[in-house]
Design an enzyme around this catalytic site. Structure first.
Site, PDB file in Angstrom:
ATOM      1  N   HIS A  66       0.830  -1.208   0.000  1.00 60.02           N
ATOM      2  CA  HIS A  66       0.000   0.000   0.000  1.00 60.02           C
ATOM      3  C   HIS A  66       0.869   1.266   0.000  1.00 60.02           C
ATOM      4  O   HIS A  66       0.784   2.113  -0.883  1.00 60.02           O
ATOM      5  CB  HIS A  66      -0.881   0.059   1.265  1.00 60.02           C
ATOM      6  CG  HIS A  66      -1.824  -1.082   1.439  1.00 60.02           C
ATOM      7  ND1 HIS A  66      -2.861  -1.327   0.577  1.00 60.02           N
ATOM      8  CD2 HIS A  66      -1.914  -2.024   2.409  1.00 60.02           C
ATOM      9  CE1 HIS A  66      -3.548  -2.377   1.010  1.00 60.02           C
ATOM     10  NE2 HIS A  66      -2.989  -2.819   2.114  1.00 60.02           N
TER      11      HIS A  66
HETATM   12  C1  BDR Z   1      -2.895   1.558   5.206  1.00 59.49           C
HETATM   13  O1  BDR Z   1      -3.210   1.201   6.556  1.00 59.49           O
HETATM   14  C2  BDR Z   1      -2.049   0.872   7.259  1.00 59.49           C
HETATM   15  O2  BDR Z   1      -2.242  -0.259   8.059  1.00 59.49           O
HETATM   16  C3  BDR Z   1      -0.958   0.688   6.215  1.00 59.49           C
HETATM   17  O3  BDR Z   1       0.290   1.085   6.752  1.00 59.49           O
HETATM   18  C4  BDR Z   1      -1.387   1.575   5.089  1.00 59.49           C
HETATM   19  O4  BDR Z   1      -0.927   2.896   5.265  1.00 59.49           O
HETATM   20  C5  BDR Z   1      -3.580   0.602   4.280  1.00 59.49           C
HETATM   21  O5  BDR Z   1      -4.954   0.668   4.476  1.00 59.49           O
END
Ligand code: BDR
Ligand code: CA
Length: 312
Positions: A241
């Protein structure tokens, strides 16, 4: 090559750590500061993770600024079930020798006002620091060259709730302020980030054999996420992500972007943090929210190969 000065705003977090590694390994970017925020883990833990990672990577020249220790209005939520209690899975980072340089919100306000139009912000945690900077000094975010945000789910399902993605769910009021700020915003939602996947085989066959400090860190840090997916009966993978938000600064040509009218739900019991998209064919003044560039597709293969090349 022109080097872009960037500030990373992050809640480290396993994929945050991978995003930091990608940014530091990319000659297109000059990371002038790392700001931390409460999110995946409490602020203190996340700040220590940022410092420990810089120590591990021998990049203690990069200053770390600690930001908000709680969301603007709602109660804090963490994601330790995904990232582990420490936020770094099973990786153990060295004790940081570096001090926290200052307050993240002050740093954002000061740097953007000193260098208007120059700085790219890449925000990969809840948007509390950015929103506080905008509240304290209205117009701050418009001074950024670009604000790239990992957050939200447009057509995709959420990951914190059926409709909300973690970063927007963790501080929906902050996300709303950023969307309405008039900044040159690029949102990189789950719709794009779920296309970029680090498989167990990538980790075992391409990363582990490198046997460097950095590769061992990635192997250890990702074990929790893999185990969680196995436990859920799902294929063990790690979504990239946050690295994709960094990718948007390095290689924007890999993303397909659409301008969508969006707003953020700040009060629904079932829908808190949801991105509401107005797809009605109405003239713009009649649509809700703001027109925002949203990445909806990525050349995943090209991004993964760039990522693997750059982080080591
Ligand atoms: C986002 O949520 C966090 O847990 C991850 O680091 C990322 O930024 C994904 O939904
Ligand atoms: Ca994050």
């Amino acid at each position: 090559m022109n080097t872009q000065p960037v500030i990373l705003d992050t809640d480290p977090g396993v994929d945050d750590a991978l995003a930091i590694m990608l940014a530091l390994g990319s000659p297109e970017l000059d990371v002038i500061g790392i700001c931390t925020v409460s999110g995946n883990v409490p602020l203190k833990t996340g700040t220590r993770n940022a410092q420990g990672l810089l120590q591990l990577l021998e990049r203690t020249d990069i200053p770390v600024f600690a930001g908000a220790d709680q969301p603007l209005k709602r109660d804090p939520v963490f994601a330790t079930e995904v990232h582990g209690e420490s936020g770094m899975g099973q990786a153990v980072l060295p004790e940081p020798s570096q001090e926290v340089k200052g307050d993240a919100v002050d740093f954002l306000i000061q740097t953007l006002s000193d260098q208007p139009g120059e700085i790219t912000i890449i925000a990969v945690g809840p948007l509390t620091n950015l929103a506080l900077a905008e509240q304290r000094q209205p117009g701050t975010l418009q001074k950024a060259r670009q604000v790239i945000v990992m957050g939200g789910a447009i057509v995709e399902t959420g990951n914190s709730t059926p409709v909300a993605e973690f970063n927007f769910y963790a501080d929906p009021h902050a996300a709303q302020i950023v969307v309405h700020s008039g900044a040159a915003l690029l949102v990189v939602p789950l719709d794009a980030t779920r296309q970029v996947i680090l498989s167990e085989s990538n980790i075992e066959n391409q990363i582990a054999p490198l046997q460097t400090v950095a590769s061992q860190f990635v192997v250890d840090a990702t074990q929790n996420v893999l185990a969680l997916y196995r436990q859920l009966g799902r294929e063990p993978i790690v979504y990239l992500h946050d690295p994709l938000a960094v990718g948007a600064a390095i290689a924007p040509e890999l993303l397909r972007v659409e301008t969508l009218y969006i707003d953020i739900e700040t009060s629904g019991d079932l829908t808190l943090g949801q991105v509401v998209t107005d797809r009605r064919s109405l003239p713009p003044p009649h649509r809700l929210g703001k027109p925002v560039d949203c990445a909806i597709h990525v050349n995943a293969e090209a991004f993964l190969s760039l990522f693997l090349k750059r982080i080591f």
